[in-house]
Write a protein that holds these residues in place. Structure first.
Motif, PDB file in Angstrom:
ATOM      1  N   ARG A 220      47.948  48.693  50.825  1.00 13.25           N
ATOM      2  CA  ARG A 220      47.605  48.018  49.570  1.00 13.25           C
ATOM      3  C   ARG A 220      46.503  48.789  48.831  1.00 13.25           C
ATOM      4  O   ARG A 220      46.566  48.955  47.598  1.00 13.25           O
ATOM      5  N   ALA A 221      45.514  49.291  49.562  1.00 18.62           N
ATOM      6  CA  ALA A 221      44.416  50.032  48.933  1.00 18.62           C
ATOM      7  C   ALA A 221      44.939  51.288  48.234  1.00 18.62           C
ATOM      8  O   ALA A 221      44.568  51.576  47.085  1.00 18.62           O
ATOM      9  N   CYS A 222      45.796  52.035  48.909  1.00 23.81           N
ATOM     10  CA  CYS A 222      46.353  53.253  48.312  1.00 23.81           C
ATOM     11  C   CYS A 222      47.230  52.928  47.111  1.00 23.81           C
ATOM     12  O   CYS A 222      47.220  53.649  46.098  1.00 23.81           O
ATOM     13  N   GLU A 223      47.991  51.841  47.202  1.00 22.82           N
ATOM     14  CA  GLU A 223      48.859  51.440  46.090  1.00 22.82           C
ATOM     15  C   GLU A 223      48.030  51.029  44.872  1.00 22.82           C
ATOM     16  O   GLU A 223      48.390  51.334  43.728  1.00 22.82           O
ATOM     17  N   MET A 224      46.901  50.368  45.111  1.00 24.83           N
ATOM     18  CA  MET A 224      46.032  49.967  43.999  1.00 24.83           C
ATOM     19  C   MET A 224      45.489  51.189  43.265  1.00 24.83           C
ATOM     20  O   MET A 224      45.440  51.217  42.023  1.00 24.83           O
ATOM     21  N   LEU A 225      45.085  52.192  44.019  1.00 23.52           N
ATOM     22  CA  LEU A 225      44.591  53.424  43.391  1.00 23.52           C
ATOM     23  C   LEU A 225      45.701  54.113  42.609  1.00 23.52           C
ATOM     24  O   LEU A 225      45.498  54.546  41.467  1.00 23.52           O
ATOM     25  N   ALA A 226      46.883  54.217  43.209  1.00 18.67           N
ATOM     26  CA  ALA A 226      48.011  54.871  42.535  1.00 18.67           C
ATOM     27  C   ALA A 226      48.402  54.110  41.266  1.00 18.67           C
ATOM     28  O   ALA A 226      48.693  54.720  40.228  1.00 18.67           O
ATOM     29  N   ASP A 227      48.411  52.786  41.354  1.00 19.91           N
ATOM     30  CA  ASP A 227      48.768  51.973  40.192  1.00 19.91           C
ATOM     31  C   ASP A 227      47.727  52.087  39.078  1.00 19.91           C
ATOM     32  O   ASP A 227      48.015  51.772  37.923  1.00 19.91           O
ATOM     33  N   ALA A 228      46.519  52.526  39.424  1.00 17.37           N
ATOM     34  CA  ALA A 228      45.478  52.750  38.418  1.00 17.37           C
ATOM     35  C   ALA A 228      45.578  54.155  37.816  1.00 17.37           C
ATOM     36  O   ALA A 228      44.706  54.572  37.053  1.00 17.37           O
ATOM     37  N   GLY A 229      46.653  54.879  38.183  1.00 22.66           N
ATOM     38  CA  GLY A 229      46.874  56.205  37.630  1.00 22.66           C
ATOM     39  C   GLY A 229      46.136  57.309  38.360  1.00 22.66           C
ATOM     40  O   GLY A 229      45.972  58.413  37.826  1.00 22.66           O
ATOM     41  N   ILE A 230      45.691  57.021  39.574  1.00 20.18           N
ATOM     42  CA  ILE A 230      44.912  57.995  40.348  1.00 20.18           C
ATOM     43  C   ILE A 230      45.805  58.637  41.397  1.00 20.18           C
ATOM     44  O   ILE A 230      46.276  57.957  42.318  1.00 20.18           O
ATOM     45  N   PRO A 231      46.071  59.945  41.307  1.00 20.10           N
ATOM     46  CA  PRO A 231      46.806  60.614  42.380  1.00 20.10           C
ATOM     47  C   PRO A 231      46.009  60.533  43.687  1.00 20.10           C
ATOM     48  O   PRO A 231      44.809  60.808  43.706  1.00 20.10           O
ATOM     49  N   VAL A 232      46.686  60.138  44.754  1.00 24.93           N
ATOM     50  CA  VAL A 232      46.035  59.979  46.058  1.00 24.93           C
ATOM     51  C   VAL A 232      46.581  61.030  47.015  1.00 24.93           C
ATOM     52  O   VAL A 232      47.779  61.056  47.312  1.00 24.93           O
ATOM     53  N   GLY A 233      45.693  61.914  47.458  1.00 32.09           N
ATOM     54  CA  GLY A 233      46.068  62.917  48.453  1.00 32.09           C
ATOM     55  C   GLY A 233      45.493  62.539  49.808  1.00 32.09           C
ATOM     56  O   GLY A 233      44.626  61.668  49.907  1.00 32.09           O
ATOM     57  N   ASN A 234      45.986  63.200  50.845  1.00 27.63           N
ATOM     58  CA  ASN A 234      45.470  62.930  52.196  1.00 27.63           C
ATOM     59  C   ASN A 234      45.137  64.242  52.882  1.00 27.63           C
ATOM     60  O   ASN A 234      45.901  65.202  52.822  1.00 27.63           O
ATOM     61  N   GLN A 235      43.979  64.274  53.534  1.00 24.96           N
ATOM     62  CA  GLN A 235      43.631  65.422  54.375  1.00 24.96           C
ATOM     63  C   GLN A 235      43.540  64.922  55.811  1.00 24.96           C
ATOM     64  O   GLN A 235      42.866  63.947  56.103  1.00 24.96           O
ATOM     65  N   THR A 236      44.269  65.586  56.667  1.00 27.32           N
ATOM     66  CA  THR A 236      44.326  65.203  58.076  1.00 27.32           C
ATOM     67  C   THR A 236      43.682  66.291  58.919  1.00 27.32           C
ATOM     68  O   THR A 236      43.970  67.472  58.743  1.00 27.32           O
TER      69      THR A 236
END
Length: 252
Positions: A220-236
């Motif tokens: 849900r947190a990642c979806e909220m950021l994406a829905d706000a127009g923010i590209p979400v990347g991940n570093q592992t």
């Protein structure tokens, strides 16, 4: 007080806390924590399934950390490229901007353990000096907010920093490096997203290392950021006993 702040207040972080919750040796915990601060908030604590599991290994203090004392304190050589205390300027057109020393969960593998948890290492003056440095260096077009975790700041404080950066004409991109969507997803709120939307383009790089960290809350947190127009990347980070397995990485 918001939910994420209430959860933070209930974190396991002292030697006494660890002894009470986990039944471990209090003196041993104190020896480690005095050198490298520890904090496990209740949400991330709830993801541990058994002692020594992939979540435990990332957050639980281990005596082996003290065996690293003869190793370089600054393995990425950031301080040598730090013109002011809050800035690392390694590449010509971008800087790393440290805006807090605090995290909601202290990863035991952190490469910045010399600074995290120590509020004297990052002060308001250092933040202002960082903004001035960026303003005076027109070659800088990309700013990565880091720390600690920038989302440990209140919305008000975070906005002050982002607004100041957006007023600098040559700053094109603002990135936020945060582990909050993974370790304390309650921090991603509607108010936070509405604030960030005002300053696009904003990017978020988050940090999931194991499939067990992907929960309904973190999704849900990642979806909220994406829905706000923010590209979400991940570093592992490749971690022994956590994700050094192709099937685990495939699932992640």
């Amino acid at each position: 007080m918001e939910l994420w702040q209430e959860l933070l207040r209930k974190s396991v972080e002292t030697a006494e806390d660890f002894a009470e919750v986990f039944g471990v040796d209090k003196d041993l915990m104190r020896k480690i924590i005095e050198r490298y601060p520890a904090r496990i908030n209740p949400y991330y604590l709830s993801l541990i399934r058994y002692k020594g599991d992939p979540i435990w290994l990332q957050c639980f203090p281990d005596i082996e950390e003290l065996a690293d004392e003869d190793m370089p304190e600054d393995p990425l050589d950031e301080d040598a490229m730090s013109p002011v205390p809050s800035i690392t300027h390694r590449y010509p057109d971008r800087v790393l901007f440290l805006v807090t020393s605090q995290c909601s969960m202290y990863c035991r593998f952190c490469t910045r353990k010399r600074k995290v948890g120590d509020s004297s290492k990052i002060s308001m003056k250092f933040i202002q000096d960082g903004i001035e440095y960026i303003r005076n260096h027109p070659e800088v077009r990309d700013v990565i907010l880091s720390g600690g975790d920038p989302l440990m700041l209140t919305d008000y404080m975070l906005e002050k920093i982002i607004k100041a950066l957006r007023e600098i004409p040559h700053v094109e991109i603002i990135r936020i490096g945060t582990k909050m969507p993974c370790v304390l997803p309650q921090r991603i709120t509607e108010n936070l997203c509405n604030m960030l939307k005002k300053y696009h383009p904003i990017y978020v790089n988050t940090h999931f290392n194991h499939p067990w960290e992907i929960t309904p809350e973190s999704k849900r947190a990642c979806e909220m950021l994406a829905d706000a127009g923010i590209p979400v990347g991940n570093q592992t980070v490749l971690l022994r006993g956590v994700n050094d397995d192709p099937y685990v990485m495939q699932e992640l």
